[in-house]
Structure formats: structure tokens, C-alpha cells
Write a protein that holds these residues in place. Sequence first.
Motif, PDB file in Angstrom:
ATOM      1  N   PHE A   1       0.817  -1.215   0.000  1.00 30.49           N
ATOM      2  CA  PHE A   1       0.000   0.000   0.000  1.00 30.49           C
ATOM      3  C   PHE A   1       0.852   1.268   0.000  1.00 30.49           C
ATOM      4  CE2 PHE A   1      -3.575  -2.443   2.127  1.00 30.49           C
ATOM      5  CZ  PHE A   1      -4.356  -2.456   0.990  1.00 30.49           C
ATOM      6  N   SER A   2       2.102   1.161   0.483  1.00 33.60           N
ATOM      7  CA  SER A   2       2.926   2.363   0.624  1.00 33.60           C
ATOM      8  C   SER A   2       2.957   3.158  -0.675  1.00 33.60           C
ATOM      9  CB  SER A   2       4.349   1.989   1.044  1.00 33.60           C
ATOM     10  OG  SER A   2       4.343   1.338   2.296  1.00 33.60           O
ATOM     11  N   GLY A   3       3.081   2.451  -1.791  1.00 40.26           N
ATOM     12  CA  GLY A   3       3.210   3.102  -3.080  1.00 40.26           C
ATOM     13  C   GLY A   3       1.899   3.599  -3.674  1.00 40.26           C
ATOM     14  N   VAL A   4       0.755   3.306  -3.020  1.00 41.80           N
ATOM     15  CA  VAL A   4      -0.520   3.803  -3.552  1.00 41.80           C
ATOM     16  C   VAL A   4      -1.218   4.769  -2.603  1.00 41.80           C
ATOM     17  CG1 VAL A   4      -1.034   1.917  -5.120  1.00 41.80           C
ATOM     18  CG2 VAL A   4      -1.708   1.716  -2.742  1.00 41.80           C
ATOM     19  N   THR A   5      -0.786   4.805  -1.350  1.00 45.42           N
ATOM     20  CA  THR A   5      -1.461   5.686  -0.378  1.00 45.42           C
ATOM     21  C   THR A   5      -0.468   6.694   0.210  1.00 45.42           C
ATOM     22  OG1 THR A   5      -1.083   4.093   1.410  1.00 45.42           O
ATOM     23  CG2 THR A   5      -3.167   3.922   0.228  1.00 45.42           C
ATOM     24  N   ALA A   6       0.390   6.209   1.136  1.00 46.56           N
ATOM     25  CA  ALA A   6       1.261   7.125   1.886  1.00 46.56           C
ATOM     26  C   ALA A   6       2.239   7.854   0.968  1.00 46.56           C
ATOM     27  CB  ALA A   6       2.017   6.359   2.968  1.00 46.56           C
ATOM     28  N   ASN A   7       2.910   7.124   0.088  1.00 41.58           N
ATOM     29  CA  ASN A   7       3.955   7.788  -0.700  1.00 41.58           C
ATOM     30  C   ASN A   7       3.392   8.782  -1.715  1.00 41.58           C
ATOM     31  OD1 ASN A   7       5.740   6.411   0.854  1.00 41.58           O
ATOM     32  ND2 ASN A   7       6.407   4.977  -0.709  1.00 41.58           N
ATOM     33  N   GLY A  46       4.307  -8.010   3.583  1.00 41.76           N
ATOM     34  CA  GLY A  46       3.426  -6.882   3.281  1.00 41.76           C
ATOM     35  C   GLY A  46       3.052  -6.799   1.812  1.00 41.76           C
ATOM     36  N   GLY A  47       3.458  -7.770   1.015  1.00 40.91           N
ATOM     37  CA  GLY A  47       3.006  -7.838  -0.372  1.00 40.91           C
ATOM     38  C   GLY A  47       3.988  -7.305  -1.391  1.00 40.91           C
ATOM     39  N   LEU A  48       5.162  -6.819  -0.943  1.00 44.38           N
ATOM     40  CA  LEU A  48       6.155  -6.319  -1.903  1.00 44.38           C
ATOM     41  C   LEU A  48       7.018  -7.484  -2.367  1.00 44.38           C
ATOM     42  CD1 LEU A  48       7.221  -2.982  -0.202  1.00 44.38           C
ATOM     43  CD2 LEU A  48       5.968  -3.251  -2.347  1.00 44.38           C
ATOM     44  N   ALA A  49       6.917  -7.822  -3.644  1.00 44.28           N
ATOM     45  CA  ALA A  49       7.582  -9.023  -4.145  1.00 44.28           C
ATOM     46  C   ALA A  49       9.090  -8.831  -4.230  1.00 44.28           C
ATOM     47  CB  ALA A  49       7.031  -9.387  -5.522  1.00 44.28           C
ATOM     48  N   ASN A  50       9.535  -7.652  -4.616  1.00 44.67           N
ATOM     49  CA  ASN A  50      10.974  -7.464  -4.831  1.00 44.67           C
ATOM     50  C   ASN A  50      11.303  -5.970  -4.833  1.00 44.67           C
ATOM     51  OD1 ASN A  50      10.430  -6.386  -7.435  1.00 44.67           O
ATOM     52  ND2 ASN A  50      10.357  -8.450  -8.285  1.00 44.67           N
ATOM     53  N   ILE A  51      12.575  -5.674  -5.046  1.00 44.66           N
ATOM     54  CA  ILE A  51      13.066  -4.299  -4.946  1.00 44.66           C
ATOM     55  C   ILE A  51      12.506  -3.412  -6.067  1.00 44.66           C
ATOM     56  CG2 ILE A  51      15.209  -4.901  -6.191  1.00 44.66           C
ATOM     57  CD1 ILE A  51      14.691  -2.193  -3.458  1.00 44.66           C
ATOM     58  N   VAL A  52      12.164  -4.014  -7.200  1.00 42.87           N
ATOM     59  CA  VAL A  52      11.639  -3.187  -8.295  1.00 42.87           C
ATOM     60  C   VAL A  52      10.268  -2.638  -7.906  1.00 42.87           C
ATOM     61  CG1 VAL A  52      11.122  -3.096 -10.741  1.00 42.87           C
ATOM     62  CG2 VAL A  52      12.876  -4.669  -9.896  1.00 42.87           C
ATOM     63  N   GLU A  53       9.428  -3.536  -7.371  1.00 41.50           N
ATOM     64  CA  GLU A  53       8.109  -3.104  -6.926  1.00 41.50           C
ATOM     65  C   GLU A  53       8.241  -2.078  -5.795  1.00 41.50           C
ATOM     66  OE1 GLU A  53       5.579  -6.231  -5.439  1.00 41.50           O
ATOM     67  OE2 GLU A  53       3.785  -5.013  -5.777  1.00 41.50           O
ATOM     68  N   LYS A  54       9.177  -2.318  -4.878  1.00 43.24           N
ATOM     69  CA  LYS A  54       9.397  -1.390  -3.767  1.00 43.24           C
ATOM     70  C   LYS A  54       9.862  -0.025  -4.290  1.00 43.24           C
ATOM     71  CE  LYS A  54      11.793  -1.240   0.723  1.00 43.24           C
ATOM     72  NZ  LYS A  54      12.637  -1.977   1.679  1.00 43.24           N
ATOM     73  N   ALA A  55      10.754  -0.040  -5.295  1.00 37.15           N
ATOM     74  CA  ALA A  55      11.306   1.203  -5.841  1.00 37.15           C
ATOM     75  C   ALA A  55      10.226   2.031  -6.529  1.00 37.15           C
ATOM     76  CB  ALA A  55      12.436   0.896  -6.819  1.00 37.15           C
ATOM     77  N   MET A  56       9.372   1.380  -7.297  1.00 33.17           N
ATOM     78  CA  MET A  56       8.343   2.127  -8.030  1.00 33.17           C
ATOM     79  C   MET A  56       7.429   2.854  -7.045  1.00 33.17           C
ATOM     80  SD  MET A  56       9.012   1.888 -11.127  1.00 33.17           S
ATOM     81  CE  MET A  56      10.342   0.991 -11.905  1.00 33.17           C
ATOM     82  N   GLY A  57       7.120   2.200  -5.916  1.00 37.84           N
ATOM     83  CA  GLY A  57       6.295   2.841  -4.897  1.00 37.84           C
ATOM     84  C   GLY A  57       7.058   3.892  -4.128  1.00 37.84           C
ATOM     85  N   SER A  58       8.335   3.640  -3.891  1.00 34.65           N
ATOM     86  CA  SER A  58       9.149   4.546  -3.069  1.00 34.65           C
ATOM     87  C   SER A  58       9.341   5.896  -3.756  1.00 34.65           C
ATOM     88  CB  SER A  58      10.501   3.885  -2.799  1.00 34.65           C
ATOM     89  OG  SER A  58      11.345   4.742  -2.082  1.00 34.65           O
ATOM     90  N   VAL A  59       9.571   5.875  -5.075  1.00 33.93           N
ATOM     91  CA  VAL A  59       9.858   7.116  -5.799  1.00 33.93           C
ATOM     92  C   VAL A  59       8.631   8.037  -5.845  1.00 33.93           C
ATOM     93  CG1 VAL A  59      10.404   7.988  -8.099  1.00 33.93           C
ATOM     94  CG2 VAL A  59      11.831   6.251  -7.069  1.00 33.93           C
ATOM     95  N   ALA A  60       7.441   7.455  -5.592  1.00 39.28           N
ATOM     96  CA  ALA A  60       6.235   8.294  -5.568  1.00 39.28           C
ATOM     97  C   ALA A  60       6.344   9.397  -4.515  1.00 39.28           C
ATOM     98  CB  ALA A  60       5.003   7.432  -5.299  1.00 39.28           C
TER      99      ALA A  60
END
Length: 518
Positions: free
Chosen positions: A289-295, A369-383
Motif C-alpha cells: 500500500f505504501s506506493g498507492v497511499t502514503a507515498n 506486506g506484499g512487496l515481491a521485490n526491490i523493483v516493486e518497492k522502488a516504483m512505490g518509493s519514488v512516488a
Amino acid sequence: MKTAAPSATPPRFIRIHPDDNVAVVANQGGLRAGARLSCGIGLREDIPEAHKVALADVAPGAPIVRYGAVIGFARQAIPQGSWVHEGLIDPPRPPALEDCPLATATPQPLPPLHGFTFDGFPNPDGSVGTKNILGIGTTVQCTVPTVQYAVERIKAELLPNYPNVDDVVAIAHHYGCGVAIDSPAAEVPIRTLRNLSLNPNFGGELLLVSLGCEKLQPQRIIGEGALKVLADDTSVAVLQDAQQGFAEMVAHIMQLAEQKLRRLNQRCRVPCPASDLVVGLQCGGSDAFSGVTANPAMGFAADLLVRSGATVMFSEVTEVRDAAHLVTARAATPEIARAFLREMAWYDEYLRVGGADRAANPTPGNKRGGLANIVEKAMGSVAKSGSTALMGVAAPGERVTQKGLVFAATPASDFICGTLQLAAGMNMHVFSTGRGTPYGLAVAPVIKVASNSGLAARWPDLIDVDAGRIAAGEATAEDVGWEIFRLILDVASGRKRTWADHWGLHNQFVLFNPGPVT
Ligand code: CA
């Protein structure tokens, strides 16, 4: 995988981009096999909250697309309605740095915002504090227990006489001796200590405690200002100069501290434009959710701050590495894009020497928490970085002087990133979390933003903002972004306190030392 009892509310899912072939289950507690999404897809198995469901049949080797970006390739056939967990996804290779576009899509400036202010403590160097703290620096770990002993007594015996001073903080660390002090990498921890002592919340008052024989001598921390400051014997205490034991050491530190407290107590809050804010953004304990709500909400707040003329930093190299091509395209100039690529290349090499790569970043909690890998984490993080042009880049431990959006290169480790952002000059910190952490910093207030309402409900006395309302459709990223922006102004003014400050939850300073230990 344990899941809570599935929700009785209608199945909800979040798809970010029209090209995505996965979506995220938004119901608290997840969904059971057989649940039918509004798009007609039935779930083939139980899927935990924040985890991904396949919206279409995915062939072996075919891309898994989220945020409109390829986050990996299917390790086997994945039928529509399946749980797309990390075991089914092979990550893609990171973007080649030499192929990243340089300032090819620089965003136009957004309309400026005028009239937003906060009540801060102006400093002689032009920076503005959001707290008024006596900082006591240390050159070496040998001095730290003595300084901490003195700090306890200063707080008990002196601080009550200086009501305008908020706190006394020892800049404690593990560096200073037993290290290869002349290796090129030593510049990172040394400049971090130098710039930490210049943080706006210390009010330009420097008190430094040295042992005497250590490799990291006071002159080296203080830098070019050394002669002037060392000539001023109210700023450096050397423990090995003591002739009468521990009691004399403590009495000397307390005597110097009292002179600093007297000067700090003269400072008072005055209205300052929002452009005096230096806001560091970070995430920790992320979930899907981090990449769709908080970030995205933090990204909107970042845009509001940039429109107000403030400095906004994003960091965490391993979490932006897979989005490097998106960041370089956004740079204001090709030089800024190249500076960003230099930091990425430096970190690639640092990881390579350690026998790791950026795939070492995600934690077990991220994956649960549903994050499969660093790519998915990165796309949400940069938001988190919003939508404005990248105006500057700082290497680890450097002080940031530009306004606008700046990339301050740091590891993603919460405490190291926080320490380096403080060295960069941060006077407010905004931190998003999905799995939850009670994280806080002594030197700058930390506003914690939950990515999901379950966390905000479980930890109402730790979480400052609930961005999970975005997933529930109760608020937009813009609504929560404005809320964060206004809360930053209130907390920076001392009108509101963060939960971390309420409880006194302050993580330690942790220096980034990429150099050898002897
Ligand atoms: Ca982090």
C-alpha cells in the motif's frame, strides 16, 4: 502466511495503471478464495491484504506489470485470479546507468504558493530551526559514556533554568578511532559529523568533546572553521586534559554547556516563510500500500513544499536504483542527471565489493506486506518525490543548499538515512510505514504516515497521519497531502507534537562508514 479474518466488506482492489496485469487487495484481512472482484474476476485462492491478484492469465516468462512498469517475469503460468506472490516472480535487471535519459522530460515549474509560514528559530547562517537544542558532539566513542553522564546532569540541573531550550542531545557514534582515517571513504563519516553539528536545530552553537589521542581530532570534524572555533575555548573539552579525574571532566563539560545554554536561551520563534523548511522524506517497513497511499500523499505534500520555495529531500539509493531512468529524465539539467548517476554508480560498486546487489534491500516484513521485490518497492518509493524537477544531488553526508527537490544519496537503513538527512540540514522529517515502526529522531520532528488504516487503528498513539483512507476511498492523495503539509507547518512551529516526540522515541545516530576499520 498468517492472515487475519477476512473482511465482510465488498471485495476491493487497487489497480494503479491501465497497463497493469496485477492489482492489490485492499480489504483489511485480505480476501478468501471464491471472492468476486467488481471487474468480474473470481479469486482462485486466499489472498492476504496488500498482496497482488492476477487480473489476466500470465504465461511463463511474461512480464508482471504494476505502476505501468515491469516489476518482474512470471516464473510459471499464473492463471487469472491467482495470488501473485514473490515466489512466482523473477526480478528484471536494473536499468543500465549509461542508457538513462538526461533531463529529457524536465517538468515545468508548478504555480508558486505564497503566504504559508511557520514559527521557527532563525540562525546566523540563514538556516532556520524547528527546535532549539543544545547538541554536544563527540570525536570518538571513548568519550560517549562520559558525555551521556554529563547530559543527564545537564538536563536535570541546568536545563530547567533555560526555558527556551528544548533539549540536550549527545551526538554519540561509533567512529573516531581504530579506523583508516585517511582512506578516501573516511570523508563520508567525517563530513557527516561536521555537517550534523551544523544542523539548524543546534542553533550554530558548537560544543565538542574530544578524548585527546584519537585519530579523529577536533580540527578534522570542524573543518575550515577550525582555527577560529578552537581559539574559542568555550567550544571544545578534551577529557585527557583533566588532572582531577572524572568529576573534573563532567564539571568542565557542564560549565561549557551552561555558556551555550545561555546563548541558546536568547533564541525565540518568529514567523518564517515555508521556504525555510528542509524536509527529508523516507520510508521504512513498507508494504504494497505504501506506493498507492502514503507515498503519493507525501509526493503531493512534496510538491506543495517545492511550490512554497522549500527544500525537499528524497534518499535511499537502493530504493530508487530501479527507477533511475525515471529520475534522470526529470532532472532540471543534464549535469544534475549525471550527478545522480554518479551516486547510483558509486553505490553499485559499494554493493558489488560487499558481494551484494540492490536485491538485498527488501526485508521479510516487506515481503509479508506484499512487496515481491526491490523493483516493486522502488516504483512505490519514488512516488514520495512528487512531480517536480530534480534540482540537485548531494553525496552521503553533504549539506544541501539548493531549494526545490533534491536527491540526498543515503543507504535505505532508517537510522542511517535519518542521520545523513540531518547532516544535509533537515529540520523536518516525514516517514511512511506500512508494517509499522515507532521510529523517531531527537534532532528533528518525525511525522509518521501509515500506508494502511489497520496500522493506524492498531497504533493510534504512534502514527500521526492515516493515509490508508486513500485505499478505502475516504480521501484522495491530494487531501492527505494537504493534511501532511499543514501538519509540517504546525509541528515545525512547535504548535503540535509528533507521537515520537510525545513519547521521547529517538533512534540513535548511525554513521555511514563505507571505509575500512583497522
Ligand atoms: Ca528507510
